[in-house]
Design a protein around this motif. Structure first.
Motif, PDB file in Angstrom:
ATOM      1  N   ASP A   1       2.038 -19.354  71.302  1.00 28.17           N
ATOM      2  CA  ASP A   1       3.333 -19.881  71.743  1.00 28.17           C
ATOM      3  C   ASP A   1       4.119 -18.890  72.590  1.00 28.17           C
ATOM      4  N   TYR A   2       3.474 -17.819  73.031  1.00 25.67           N
ATOM      5  CA  TYR A   2       4.128 -16.861  73.917  1.00 25.67           C
ATOM      6  C   TYR A   2       3.329 -16.730  75.211  1.00 25.67           C
TER       7      TYR A   2
ATOM      8  N   GLU B   1       0.829 -20.227  79.623  1.00 29.37           N
ATOM      9  CA  GLU B   1       1.851 -20.436  78.605  1.00 29.37           C
ATOM     10  C   GLU B   1       1.471 -21.626  77.725  1.00 29.37           C
ATOM     11  N   ASP B   2       1.848 -21.516  76.441  1.00 25.38           N
ATOM     12  CA  ASP B   2       1.655 -22.614  75.493  1.00 25.38           C
ATOM     13  C   ASP B   2       0.178 -23.004  75.395  1.00 25.38           C
TER      14      ASP B   2
ATOM     15  N   GLU C   1      10.847  -8.172  70.592  1.00 27.78           N
ATOM     16  CA  GLU C   1      10.912  -9.249  71.578  1.00 27.78           C
ATOM     17  C   GLU C   1       9.562  -9.410  72.264  1.00 27.78           C
ATOM     18  N   ILE C   2       9.307 -10.616  72.732  1.00 25.20           N
ATOM     19  CA  ILE C   2       8.089 -10.903  73.482  1.00 25.20           C
ATOM     20  C   ILE C   2       8.350 -10.648  74.963  1.00 25.20           C
TER      21      ILE C   2
ATOM     22  N   LYS D   1       5.698 -10.734  77.536  1.00 30.36           N
ATOM     23  CA  LYS D   1       4.564 -11.161  78.375  1.00 30.36           C
ATOM     24  C   LYS D   1       3.602 -10.008  78.664  1.00 30.36           C
TER      25      LYS D   1
ATOM     26  N   MET E   1       2.804  -6.330  72.108  1.00 31.38           N
ATOM     27  CA  MET E   1       2.811  -7.480  71.201  1.00 31.38           C
ATOM     28  C   MET E   1       2.109  -7.100  69.893  1.00 31.38           C
TER      29      MET E   1
ATOM     30  N   VAL F   1       5.825 -12.118  64.574  1.00 34.08           N
ATOM     31  CA  VAL F   1       7.251 -12.428  64.716  1.00 34.08           C
ATOM     32  C   VAL F   1       7.894 -12.691  63.359  1.00 34.08           C
TER      33      VAL F   1
END
Length: 316
Positions: free
Chosen positions: A243-244, A254-255, A302-303, A305, A310, A314
C-alpha cells in the motif's frame, strides 16, 4: 570540528565497512554528495585505508543509454571492475539529481547492458554475502529525494540523519544496541519453520525450514534495522498488498497486489505503473520471492518511496 557529516562518515568507514589499515575502499556516488564524500575520504585515510572515488554527474546514465553503441555498452569501468574483483570495501552513496531521469531510456539497451554486467553483479553478490567485500549502501539527502518524499530538503535531511541515529551521542554504540536487540528476534524466528503475514488485504505464508534469519544491523545498509531471510522457493502462497508507492529505474508503481502460488507470482495489479510491472515480470526470475523481512527501525516514521528507508512496519 565534529559535524553531522563527519559523524556520518565515521559511522560508514569505521562501523559499516570496518575499514582496516591497508584495505582498499571504493566509493561511488554523484557530485551532489561531494560534502559527504570528502568526509568519507578523510575518515578512510585516518583509518589507514586506501580510498578511490568515482562520482557521476547529472544525467550521465541517460546520456550513455541514448548514445552508446554496442562496443560502448560492453565497456566496463576498469576502476569498478578491479574494486568488485579485489577491493576489501565498497560504499555506494545514493544522491540522485532526478529520480525519473532514466524513465525513458531504451529498454533494449538496458537489457543488453544487464547481460554484460551479469558476471560482475554475480561476483558482487557472492563477495558481499560473505563480507569478503564489505559493502554499504547509504543515502545522502538531495532535493530530488526530498521532493519524492514530499518534504523540504531540511526536513528530509533531518529524517535521514535521524534514521541513521546520527543525532545520538555515539551512533556506533546505538547500532551495536540495535544488533543486540534484534538478536532476540532472530533467535525466535530461527526456532520456527512456518511464517505467515496477515494484514488488511494481505495473507501470505511460507516455509523457512533450513533457512537462517539474518540480523541486519546497519553494516550492509545505512540506515537499516530489520531481520530477514530467504523463503523456501516453492513454499510461498497467498496474496500481498503493497500500500505504499515506490520508484525503480525512474518508474513509479503504486497500490500493487501480487497473487502467489507455489512460490511464483501468477497475477498482479497496480493502480499506477501496471505496464511497468508487466515489463518487469517478463524478466526471468522476477516472479519468484528471494527475501522476506520484518522492519524494526521506528526512527523511520514516514514512507518516502525509497526502499532503503522502509526498514520498519507501520503498525507497532
Amino acid at each position: 570540528m565534529t559535524t553531522i557529516l563527519s559523524k556520518y562518515a565515521k559511522l560508514l568507514v569505521n562501523y559499516c565497512v570496518n575499514l582496516q589499515p591497508g584495505e582498499r575502499l571504493f566509493v561511488q556516488s554523484t557530485t551532489l554528495a561531494e560534502p559527504l564524500v570528502r568526509e568519507v575520504y578523510r575518515e578512510a585515510l585516518r583509518a589507514g585505508g586506501i580510498c578511490d572515488v568515482e562520482l557521476s554527474f547529472r544525467e550521465k546514465n541517460r546520456i550513455f543509454y541514448e548514445l552508446a553503441n554496442d562496443d560502448q555498452l560492453k565497456h566496463i569501468s576498469p576502476n569498478y571492475k578491479k574494486a568488485i574483483e579485489e577491493y576489501e570495501a565498497y560504499i555506494f552513496i545514493r544522491a540522485p539529481f532526478n529520480l525519473k531521469e532514466d524513465s525513458r531510456i531504451d529498454q533494449n539497451k538496458t537489457k543488453y547492458r544487464k547481460k554484460v554486467m551479469k558476471p560482475y553483479n554475480d561476483l558482487y553478490f557472492e563477495r558481499t554475502a560473505t563480507r569478503d567485500l564489505k559493502r554499504n549502501l547509504c543515502q545522502y539527502p538531495t532535493i530530488a529525494a526530498a521532493q519524492n518524499a514530499g518534504m523540504s530538503l531540511e526536513e528530509y535531511e533531518s529524517f535521514v540523519f535521524n534514521a541513521c541515529k546520527l543525532f545520538d551521542d555515539d551512533p556506533e554504540q546505538s547500532w551495536l544496541q540495535v544488533r543486540a536487540d534484534q538478536q532476540a528476534i532472530v533467535d525466535l524466528l530461527n526456532s520456527r519453520e512456518k511464517i505467515k503475514y496477515v494484514h488488511k488485504d494481505t495473507e501470505i505464508e511460507f516455509s523457512t525450514k533450513g533457512r537462517v534469519w539474518i540480523n541486519s544491523d546497519g553494516q550492509t545498509n545505512m540506515p537499516s534495522g530489520e531481520v530477514y531471510t530467504s523463503p523456501v522457493e516453492h513454499s510461498v502462497n497467498g496474496h500481498i498488498h503493497f500500500d505504499y508507492p515506490a520508484i525503480y529505474m525512474g518508474r513509479e508503481v503504486e497500490d500493487v497486489v501480487l497473487h502467489v502460488k507455489d512460490g511464483v507470482v501468477t497475477d498482479w495489479s497496480a493502480s499506477k505503473g501496471k505496464g511497468f510491472l508487466d515489463e518487469i515480470f517478463e524478466i526471468e526470475g522476477t516472479r519468484s520471492f528471494g527475501e522476506a523481512a520484518i522492519g524494526t527501525n521506528y526512527n523511520i516514521s514516514e514512507i518516502t518511496k525509497n526502499i532503503l528507508l522502509m526498514k520498519r512496519s507501520v503498525d507497532r
